[in-house]
Write an enzyme that holds these catalytic residues in place. Sequence first.
Site, PDB file in Angstrom:
ATOM      1  N   LYS A  72       0.842  -1.198   0.000  1.00  0.00           N
ATOM      2  CA  LYS A  72       0.000   0.000   0.000  1.00  0.00           C
ATOM      3  C   LYS A  72       0.876   1.246   0.000  1.00  0.00           C
ATOM      4  CE  LYS A  72      -3.888   2.007   2.601  1.00  0.00           C
ATOM      5  NZ  LYS A  72      -4.788   1.787   3.749  1.00  0.00           N
ATOM      6  N   SER A 126      -9.596   2.521   2.664  1.00  0.00           N
ATOM      7  CA  SER A 126      -8.654   3.205   1.815  1.00  0.00           C
ATOM      8  C   SER A 126      -7.774   2.283   0.991  1.00  0.00           C
ATOM      9  CB  SER A 126      -7.772   4.119   2.666  1.00  0.00           C
ATOM     10  OG  SER A 126      -6.969   3.392   3.572  1.00  0.00           O
ATOM     11  N   SER A 159      -9.925   0.104   6.788  1.00  0.00           N
ATOM     12  CA  SER A 159      -9.319   0.180   5.460  1.00  0.00           C
ATOM     13  C   SER A 159      -8.813  -1.137   4.904  1.00  0.00           C
ATOM     14  CB  SER A 159      -8.169   1.200   5.465  1.00  0.00           C
ATOM     15  OG  SER A 159      -8.669   2.499   5.613  1.00  0.00           O
TER      16      SER A 159
END
Length: 463
Positions: A78, A152, A176
């Site tokens: 990420k 996210s 997330s």
Amino acid sequence: MPTWVGATAKQIARGVRRGDVSATQVVADHLDHIGQTDADLAAFRMVRGGEALAEAEKVDEQEDLAHLPLAGVPIAVKENTAVAGLPTWNGSAGARTAVAEADHEVVRRLRGAGAVILGVTRMSELGLWGVTDDQTAVTRNPWDQARTAGGSSGGAAAAVAAGLVPIAHANDGLGSIRIPAACCGLVGLKPGRGAAPCQLGADDWFGLAEHGVLTSTVADAVIGFSVLAGRRAEKLMPPDRLRVGTSLRSPIRGVQPDGPNRDAVAAAGRLLATAGHDIMAADPVYSSALGLTGLATWLAAGAADLHDAGLDRRSLQPRSRRHVALGQWALRHGYVREADRTAWRDRSIQFFTDHSIDVLLTPALAATPPEAAAWSRRSWRSNLLSNIRYAPYAAPWNIAGLPAIVVPVGRRPDGLPVAVQLVGPPGSELLLLGVAGQFEMIAPWSRHAPGFPRSCPQSPAST
């Protein structure tokens, strides 16, 4: 020629360790698949083609691979987590920080386990939103490209659901990992507080954030969690007879789960009963004070991360500028209090004792994922309302610091996957994974979205 695209991380690592395939070939296969597919999905921010192949060659050159649980496994990181040699994008050009000189500790652990970093995946700006987009792209759900992959960690989820990588790193401050897992039909474990090193932003979102992985199987989730936690992967055993509490109660007053999500909890309860567990109703008490605590912490986390990174608020998207301004106000007025978070953690732990339950079962989402659109151009209020209407169930367990996992249990009438959330007391990560493994055994799910991986012959690992 057969390809290893679509194989699990466990299958790939076993194949590389046995000499059935080289890490270089596995990585090349996945890079080709990303090149053919990701233009439609926008899962990746950056792909490390040549660097990844060079790192795969180093794996192949090692004489002893027996100690590498992720030998030659392609993985994505990420984009808010430092990868040496790359900028840390944090969801947009406006939130990007300098090229990292060293890997984050969790990235170092992944590499140490033999994984090869293919690139970094897209996320919402500063990790604030339950959808993933910026001025350059909208990340789309492989199950339905008109829908978001969540946020996210939307890019990570889209990448795994489309078979671009078998496993993806992610992190979870208020849902997330679990929200994108539910959107894209994946397994997503948020470990409990302190299970793996966090070191994100100013202070790990006031202790709410944790690193984890997104996978298509429980076995891969076990390996990924073990690597991040710095522990030896254990063979999962079916858990003994458990007392499972079920609850449809929403943490947000006025937001209720829709029919498919209610049905998913009922179906999950029946599956667990089939596995020999006792099922009973058990509703947590979500007070209005908890909602205010969560809102204030979410606002302040963005403001603290912006200040820590030395970023200019004017460079952010309009929704994030407003969010950070409100967060600065909340901090100035003392609305972000450790005592409030501790009180909810204590009450959450006591909840399991008071109800004599081992695991709590809830919906993962309340509604179908929102449209895949330029949410970064919409107002803060529009983003806020969309987020809480479709994904209210994850955040309380970040505030409590308890482990929680999302597991697919079927499909909605519109064809999108539907999932449930399992929550446990401190230290119950392996228990939750064991229960998830029972779901997978009794009612296996589609590991990838329909039509993915594209144009890929059957993997040798699955023949």
